[in-house]
Design a protein around this motif. Structure first.
Motif, PDB file in Angstrom:
ATOM      1  N   LEU A 157       5.685  14.036  -4.652  1.00  0.00           N
ATOM      2  CA  LEU A 157       5.817  13.121  -5.783  1.00  0.00           C
ATOM      3  C   LEU A 157       4.431  12.760  -6.299  1.00  0.00           C
ATOM      4  O   LEU A 157       3.589  12.252  -5.530  1.00  0.00           O
ATOM      5  CB  LEU A 157       6.554  11.844  -5.360  1.00  0.00           C
ATOM      6  N   PRO A 158       4.138  12.997  -7.584  1.00  0.00           N
ATOM      7  CA  PRO A 158       2.843  12.572  -8.149  1.00  0.00           C
ATOM      8  C   PRO A 158       2.719  11.047  -8.105  1.00  0.00           C
ATOM      9  O   PRO A 158       3.692  10.317  -8.336  1.00  0.00           O
ATOM     10  CB  PRO A 158       2.896  13.092  -9.590  1.00  0.00           C
ATOM     11  N   THR A 164       0.838  -1.201   0.000  1.00  0.00           N
ATOM     12  CA  THR A 164       0.000   0.000   0.000  1.00  0.00           C
ATOM     13  C   THR A 164       0.875   1.254   0.000  1.00  0.00           C
ATOM     14  O   THR A 164       1.821   1.362   0.782  1.00  0.00           O
ATOM     15  CB  THR A 164      -0.928   0.025   1.231  1.00  0.00           C
ATOM     16  N   LEU A 165       0.534   2.191  -0.847  1.00  0.00           N
ATOM     17  CA  LEU A 165       1.289   3.446  -0.947  1.00  0.00           C
ATOM     18  C   LEU A 165       0.957   4.364   0.230  1.00  0.00           C
ATOM     19  O   LEU A 165      -0.217   4.497   0.606  1.00  0.00           O
ATOM     20  CB  LEU A 165       0.950   4.140  -2.269  1.00  0.00           C
ATOM     21  N   ARG A 166       1.974   4.973   0.792  1.00  0.00           N
ATOM     22  CA  ARG A 166       1.782   5.933   1.892  1.00  0.00           C
ATOM     23  C   ARG A 166       1.581   7.341   1.321  1.00  0.00           C
ATOM     24  O   ARG A 166       2.241   7.726   0.355  1.00  0.00           O
ATOM     25  CB  ARG A 166       2.976   5.926   2.841  1.00  0.00           C
ATOM     26  N   ALA A 167       0.732   8.129   1.988  1.00  0.00           N
ATOM     27  CA  ALA A 167       0.473   9.496   1.517  1.00  0.00           C
ATOM     28  C   ALA A 167       1.589  10.451   1.919  1.00  0.00           C
ATOM     29  O   ALA A 167       1.872  11.428   1.217  1.00  0.00           O
ATOM     30  CB  ALA A 167      -0.862   9.996   2.058  1.00  0.00           C
ATOM     31  N   GLU A 178      -0.711  12.535  -4.556  1.00  0.00           N
ATOM     32  CA  GLU A 178       0.728  12.780  -4.478  1.00  0.00           C
ATOM     33  C   GLU A 178       1.238  12.344  -3.113  1.00  0.00           C
ATOM     34  O   GLU A 178       0.485  12.278  -2.141  1.00  0.00           O
ATOM     35  CB  GLU A 178       1.077  14.254  -4.737  1.00  0.00           C
ATOM     36  N   VAL A 179       2.525  12.066  -3.071  1.00  0.00           N
ATOM     37  CA  VAL A 179       3.171  11.617  -1.832  1.00  0.00           C
ATOM     38  C   VAL A 179       4.079  12.733  -1.315  1.00  0.00           C
ATOM     39  O   VAL A 179       4.926  13.239  -2.051  1.00  0.00           O
ATOM     40  CB  VAL A 179       4.004  10.338  -2.083  1.00  0.00           C
ATOM     41  N   VAL A 198       4.194   5.225  -9.282  1.00  0.00           N
ATOM     42  CA  VAL A 198       3.809   3.900  -9.781  1.00  0.00           C
ATOM     43  C   VAL A 198       4.695   3.502 -10.952  1.00  0.00           C
ATOM     44  O   VAL A 198       5.132   2.339 -11.069  1.00  0.00           O
ATOM     45  CB  VAL A 198       2.327   3.892 -10.169  1.00  0.00           C
ATOM     46  N   SER A 199       5.022   4.472 -11.825  1.00  0.00           N
ATOM     47  CA  SER A 199       5.869   4.180 -12.973  1.00  0.00           C
ATOM     48  C   SER A 199       7.272   3.785 -12.538  1.00  0.00           C
ATOM     49  O   SER A 199       7.852   2.823 -13.070  1.00  0.00           O
ATOM     50  CB  SER A 199       5.922   5.403 -13.897  1.00  0.00           C
ATOM     51  N   VAL A 200       7.822   4.486 -11.554  1.00  0.00           N
ATOM     52  CA  VAL A 200       9.169   4.169 -11.071  1.00  0.00           C
ATOM     53  C   VAL A 200       9.171   2.808 -10.385  1.00  0.00           C
ATOM     54  O   VAL A 200      10.104   1.998 -10.564  1.00  0.00           O
ATOM     55  CB  VAL A 200       9.674   5.279 -10.118  1.00  0.00           C
TER      56      VAL A 200
END
Length: 384
Positions: free
Chosen positions: A71-72, A30-33, A95-96, A77-79
């Motif tokens: 960071l958008p 899960t991505l952190r905000a 964005e993060v 996700v692309s990186v």
């Protein structure tokens, strides 16, 4: 057409992996905000919760120390996909926020550290009175957050004549056994709080509040005890001084209320009598000082206390030449007799007019005792 097909397959794979991970009992990545980092790189494990074996992979350079960057999500996700990290749940995050932690030393902190290293050494005094100027302008200094130790001086050099210093510091850190080293150079001068004139002042002027400011000046500029502003206001300079000159305690005195050769009012005070006459001051004096004045009527030199501007108070009949001691008459008094009252008129004449003789002085100042007129007893005749 091929690219579109691959993109579709990747999207389906991203959507399918979390569901499969959930079915297998493994938490989905899960991505952190928002995240905080302490190193100079951002890793997959910083960005994603449950990153697994990919957690240590570096993907971004960290922002500058003590700053925050954004960071958008699409870029993140692309990186991550380029690092073979797929199936990350992003939710509604757009964005993060990435914040790099730092340990910040304000300019004042560094000045205090230098002052403490020099305190009571090389002829200097307290650190609070040492003014530090760095060779290179230093506002705030940021170090890696791992530098948790105290700023310790390990080498100190100082030239008392020029005020130049060269000090090396060390800070212990948590990420390396070797301490972080810092070195500062500049000038350090001991200063004092002192009253400073805001305009040219003559000797006869009394200092007003607007005439004096309080500043910090190098101690070498103030020889002797410095005078503070509160003490200087209302006083008088002992000599003319220019604007910007620091004031020492020896430069000020109480304002002169009486000047030499000035015409003054002389006040005589004795019990029950208060007289005033004109006189001339023989010497200058401030309020409360004892000065000599000349009585213009009697031409006597009197000693009195300055009690106001142009005013000298004499307690009793003071004079330059001592008077002859009056002969005290002693004899017995009758029980029904009382001493004669003081001759007030004679005393007044003695204060204001020159007496004709010492005898008159004694008569004016010391009341005579009435002598009994009773005949003296005769001794009985001695029988032969």
């Amino acid at each position: 057409m091929i690219r579109a097909t691959l993109a579709t397959l990747s999207a389906l794979l991203v959507l399918a992996l979390p569901a499969q991970a959930a079915d297998d009992g493994i938490a989905a990545p899960t991505l952190r905000a928002s995240i905080t980092v302490t190193s100079d790189v951002v890793r997959v494990g910083d960005l994603i919760e449950n990153a697994g074996s990919a957690a240590l992979i570096a993907v971004y350079r960290s922002p500058d120390l003590g700053t925050t960057g954004a960071l958008p999500v699409a870029q993140v996700v692309s990186v991550l996909r380029a690092k073979q990290v797929i199936g990350v749940m992003t939710g509604d995050i757009r964005e993060v926020q990435v914040t790099r932690l730092a340990r910040t030393f304000a300019n004042k902190d560094l000045e205090n550290a230098v002052g403490s290293a020099l305190e009571r050494r090389f002829g200097l005094g307290d650190a609070a009175n040492i003014t530090v100027t760095f060779d290179r302008g230093i506002s705030d200094m940021r170090l890696d957050a791992s530098n948790t130790g105290a700023l310790q001086p390990v080498a100190t050099r100082y030239d008392a004549r020029s005020g130049r210093f060269d000090i090396a510091f060390e800070i212990n850190n948590d990420s390396s056994p070797a301490p972080t080293k810092l070195r500062f150079t500049g000038t350090a001068i001991e200063t004092v709080e002192v009253a400073v004139l805001t305009r040219d002042i003559e000797r006869t002027e009394t200092l007003k509040s607007s005439d004096v400011a309080q500043e910090r000046r190098p101690k070498a500029e103030v020889t002797g005890e410095p005078a503070l502003r509160d003490r200087a206001v209302g006083m008088q300079l002992r000599r003319p001084m220019r604007a910007g000159t620091p004031i020492r305690a020896a430069d000020i005195a109480k304002p002169e209320f009486v000047s030499r050769d000035q015409s003054v009012t002389v006040i005589y005070q004795v019990p029950g009598i208060h007289l005033t006459t004109r006189g001339k001051a023989i010497e200058s004096g401030a309020e409360g000082d004892t000065v000599s004045v000349l009585n213009l009527q009697t031409k006597r030199t009197l000693t009195g206390v300055v009690t106001g501007r142009g005013q000298v108070t004499v307690l009793g009949a003071s004079q330059s030449a001592p008077m002859e001691t009056a002969v005290e008459q002693t004899s017995s008094l009758r029980r029904d007799e009382a001493p004669a009252p003081v001759d007030t008129a004679a005393l007044v004449r003695n204060l204001v007019q020159a007496p004709a003789s010492p005898a008159q002085i004694a008569q004016a100042q010391i009341p005579q005792v009435r002598v009994s007129q009773a005949p003296a007893k005769q001794a009985p005749a001695k029988s032969e």
